[in-house]
Design an enzyme around this catalytic site. Structure first.
Site, short mmCIF file in Angstrom:
data_model
loop_
_atom_site.label_atom_id
_atom_site.label_comp_id
_atom_site.label_asym_id
_atom_site.label_seq_id
_atom_site.Cartn_x
_atom_site.Cartn_y
_atom_site.Cartn_z
N HIS A 293 67.43 74.08 57.13
CA HIS A 293 65.86 73.97 56.76
C HIS A 293 65.36 75.43 57.41
CE1 HIS A 293 66.17 72.38 60.75
NE2 HIS A 293 64.72 72.30 60.99
N HIS B 124 62.04 65.78 57.61
CA HIS B 124 61.69 66.58 58.90
C HIS B 124 60.85 67.68 58.24
CE1 HIS B 124 62.14 68.70 62.66
NE2 HIS B 124 62.81 69.78 62.14
N HIS C 50 62.98 76.26 59.69
CA HIS C 50 62.38 76.26 61.15
C HIS C 50 63.20 77.57 61.78
CE1 HIS C 50 60.54 72.02 61.26
NE2 HIS C 50 59.89 72.98 60.66
N ASP D 100 68.31 68.76 61.64
CA ASP D 100 67.17 68.04 62.36
C ASP D 100 66.79 66.94 61.55
OD1 ASP D 100 67.15 70.17 64.25
OD2 ASP D 100 65.31 70.58 63.84
N ASP E 217 64.20 77.93 64.77
CA ASP E 217 65.39 77.70 65.59
C ASP E 217 66.66 77.23 64.69
OD1 ASP E 217 63.89 75.28 65.01
OD2 ASP E 217 65.33 74.28 66.44
N HIS E 218 66.16 77.57 63.32
CA HIS E 218 67.66 77.25 62.37
C HIS E 218 67.73 78.30 61.29
CE1 HIS E 218 67.85 72.95 63.51
NE2 HIS E 218 66.63 73.16 63.87
N HIS F 20 70.42 69.52 67.92
CA HIS F 20 69.69 69.74 69.07
C HIS F 20 70.61 68.66 70.29
CE1 HIS F 20 66.13 71.90 68.36
NE2 HIS F 20 66.63 71.59 67.12
#
Ligand code: ZN
Ligand code: FE
Length: 249
Positions: free
Chosen positions: A56, A113, A58, A132, A60-61, A170
């Site tokens: 996705h 998400h 985000h 996530d 942090d991805h 995570h």
């Protein structure tokens, strides 16, 4: 069709994954939380990089896409939403199939998400990378999607073969366990809680997990049992999700 997976912690609580199709030597990384950590893991393994698989958009991805591509020349595959922040070479969605060398990878719609979130399932390797969406005893927050959408995504993952190895993005398990214990008295939950606390005390990861373990102990998958007064599974799931959002454990 074996896949060799190397998992490493990065950022504050993310996991990075580099994956190699053993038959062909083709390699991929799942998401790009931290370009430096990914490049270090590749060099420790002695691997190049052919493919980036984003779950996705985000940061942090997908935030490391540009730097990882610049360093390795890897092709980037992911949902179209990744273009909001990062380069993407091939957009995929649920139902698509891609290949890493000889390994088939099926794209599963995991919206909820984020609206475009996908998971990657390698059926012959018995593995899935779920970003996530599903966590060990938890699930992602609903930043963009509706409860019905996230419930449907979780059901698609729960329907994978029980022994499927689930790589979550995570290390949230310890706080997920505290929440699970607050509303589920099933002995399997208490038993797993001890295993999780012990692993974290030793600094060991609680990821990967399996579908069997999540079906037995994940409060989001167990929502209809935990919320017997809810009129339907989606409402039960929404109730558990809001309880977790408010939980201070
Ligand atoms: Zn996210
Ligand atoms: Fe994340």
């Amino acid at each position: 069709m074996a896949l060799d997976v190397r998992q490493f912690p990065c950022l504050s609580d993310n996991y990075g994954f580099i994956v190699r199709d053993e038959a062909s030597g083709r390699t991929a990384c799942v998401d790009t939380p931290d370009a430096e950590a990914i490049l270090a893991a590749l060099s420790a393994a002695g691997w190049g990089l052919d493919l980036v698989l984003n779950t996705h958009w985000h940061p942090d991805h997908a935030g490391g896409n540009r730097a990882v591509q610049a360093a390795t020349g890897a092709r980037i595959v992911g949902p179209e939403e990744v273009l909001r922040i990062a380069p993407l070479d091939q957009a995929v969605k649920g139902g698509d199939e891609i290949r890493l060398g000889d390994t088939r990878i099926q794209v599963i719609d995991c919206s909820g998400h984020t609206l475009g979130h996908v998971a990657y399932h390698a059926p012959e390797a018995n593995m899935a990378f779920v970003g996530d969406t599903l966590f060990a005893m938890g699930c992602g927050r609903l930043f963009e999607g509706e409860p019905a959408q996230m419930w449907a995504s979780l059901q698609r993952l729960a329907a994978l073969p029980e022994q499927t190895i689930i790589f979550c993005a995570h290390e949230y398990t310890e706080s997920n366990v505290r929440f699970a214990l607050s509303l589920d008295s099933d002995p399997a939950v208490a038993e797993r809680a001890q295993i999780v606390f012990e692993a974290r005390r030793k600094g060991e990861p609680t990821v990967p997990t399996t579908i069997a373990r999540e079906r037995a102990t994940n409060p989001f998958l167990r929502a209809p049992l935990l919320m017997p007064d809810a009129p339907d599974p989606v409402t039960a799931f929404a109730q558990v999700r809001s309880a977790k959002d408010e939980f201070k454990g």
